[in-house]
Write a protein that holds these residues in place. Structure first.
Motif, PDB file in Angstrom:
ATOM      1  N   PHE A 200      60.147 -85.824 -47.478  1.00  0.00           N
ATOM      2  CA  PHE A 200      58.490 -85.848 -48.656  1.00  0.00           C
ATOM      3  C   PHE A 200      58.113 -84.407 -49.704  1.00  0.00           C
ATOM      4  N   VAL A 201      57.155 -85.542 -50.986  1.00  0.00           N
ATOM      5  CA  VAL A 201      57.575 -84.071 -51.828  1.00  0.00           C
ATOM      6  C   VAL A 201      56.052 -84.325 -52.256  1.00  0.00           C
ATOM      7  N   SER A 202      54.879 -84.141 -51.539  1.00  0.00           N
ATOM      8  CA  SER A 202      54.175 -84.599 -51.470  1.00  0.00           C
ATOM      9  C   SER A 202      53.329 -85.069 -52.636  1.00  0.00           C
ATOM     10  N   LYS A 203      53.704 -86.022 -53.376  1.00  0.00           N
ATOM     11  CA  LYS A 203      53.136 -86.456 -54.455  1.00  0.00           C
ATOM     12  C   LYS A 203      53.212 -87.863 -54.749  1.00  0.00           C
ATOM     13  N   LYS A 204      52.881 -88.940 -55.281  1.00  0.00           N
ATOM     14  CA  LYS A 204      52.989 -89.737 -55.146  1.00  0.00           C
ATOM     15  C   LYS A 204      53.980 -90.783 -56.519  1.00  0.00           C
ATOM     16  N   LEU A 205      55.124 -91.111 -56.280  1.00  0.00           N
ATOM     17  CA  LEU A 205      56.225 -91.130 -57.665  1.00  0.00           C
ATOM     18  C   LEU A 205      55.972 -92.567 -57.944  1.00  0.00           C
ATOM     19  N   ARG A 206      56.111 -92.620 -59.007  1.00  0.00           N
ATOM     20  CA  ARG A 206      55.513 -93.501 -60.230  1.00  0.00           C
ATOM     21  C   ARG A 206      57.055 -94.140 -60.755  1.00  0.00           C
TER      22      ARG A 206
END
Length: 345
Positions: free
Chosen positions: A10-16
């Motif tokens: 889990f990285v707490s940012k939406k990944l594009r």
């Protein structure tokens, strides 16, 4: 947290966008380093990660990125390039086991910014929602060529089909081929998915046969194109029920492709099942030898391709997938990335 046969974080940012760092030489069989780019955040980031022996992923570098990361590709094993919704392209260098920002090309695109980036040798190309294409030599400050009105609508993806040819995909279901040697601003060839103007979201070029391209569309369909033959797809495959986010050929085993969707699906397509079925692989007007791609065999693909779902359907979009060796990397709007190891080819 572990997914079946792999790991996640889990990285707490939406990944594009997510991309494996390429192998540095032909003797290297795999890599344990990859990059991620976020979107839809107050401060977006480009991050570099390393997988440890235990399977955990360790953050090496996190750099703030102006705008959403809309495109990402490794130009070499030491150079990473991104495109931004703020209209710029950025070059990062991998030095001393870190990622450092090296160069920024600003104001390349107007409203909507850059939507994609591609590289070949020392050249990179960006395209945007403004329908413009910029061709840049990484050693120069200004673009070496600009197709000011490459398109009248948003360009969704771009690849170099050859060193001198750029292929774009747009929201009207067209692919356009631009010759970098020509002085013309217009496309040298235009390819059409269908008469319905369904958006082509993504495209992937065969790693060794540049005339073979697979595209993913807004309506979930995959299309296989032979750029040497006609203006329409050779084959159309019924794929996802929702828009295709990315499609990727395996870099070393292009009989295998991987797709992900806005509906949260991740699929592995095994084209070698066509060969093993003993189906004659031929193009529309010529018999091809055994080295030819099974993806051009329209009858075979319809009936013989094996498709495997690699994960249970996710509740949020999977935006990006990449594959290297037997490892598949993917992530999306659920703010996590996943690595699946030991994918059977």
């Amino acid at each position: 947290m572990t997914v079946s046969g792999g790991t996640s974080r889990f990285v707490s940012k939406k990944l594009r966008k997510l991309r494996w760092k390429p192998k540095s030489d032909s003797l290297q069989t795999s890599t344990d380093i990859f990059s991620t780019g976020s979107w839809d955040d107050e401060v977006n980031q480009v991050c570099l990660w390393k997988t440890t022996n235990t399977g955990e992923s360790q953050l090496i570098t996190a750099l703030d990125h102006r705008g959403d990361v809309t495109g990402m590709c490794w130009q070499t094993s030491d150079i990473l390039v991104t495109a931004s919704s703020a209209g710029q392209a950025q070059l990062f260098k991998y030095e001393h086991n870190q990622l450092v920002s090296s160069q920024v090309w600003s104001d390349l695109h107007g409203s909507g910014g850059a939507s994609c980036v591609a590289t070949h040798g020392e050249t990179l190309a960006t395209a945007g929602e403004d329908g413009k294409v910029n061709v840049i030599n990484i050693r120069q400050r200004n673009p070496v060529k600009v197709f000011e009105k490459a398109d009248s609508c948003s360009i969704n993806d771009i690849v170099f089909s050859r060193s001198s040819d750029i292929l774009t995909a747009n929201m009207r279901g067209q692919m356009k081929l631009f010759d970098l040697r020509s002085n013309k601003q217009e496309a040298s060839s235009i390819y059409l998915l269908s008469n319905d103007q369904v958006s082509i979201n993504c495209l992937s070029k065969h790693p060794s046969q540049g005339h073979i391209v697979i595209t993913g569309a807004e309506n979930g369909l995959l299309a296989v194109w032979d750029l040497r033959q006609g203006r329409h797809p050779t084959t159309i495959l019924s794929a996802h029920k929702s828009p295709v986010s990315e499609v990727k050929f395996h870099p070393d085993q292009p009989d295998h492709i991987f797709t992900c969707s806005q509906g949260g699906e991740l699929w592995h397509w095994n084209g070698s099942s066509i060969r093993s079925a003993g189906v004659q692989v031929s193009s529309m007007n010529a018999s091809l030898d055994t080295t030819s791609s099974p993806w051009l065999s329209s009858e075979a693909v319809k009936h013989k391709v094996e498709t495997t779902s690699l994960v249970t359907k996710q509740p949020l979009p999977i935006n990006s997938v990449d594959v290297l060796g037997h490892s598949v990397l993917f992530g999306g709007d659920n703010e996590a990335f996943y690595i699946l190891n030991n994918i059977v080819m």
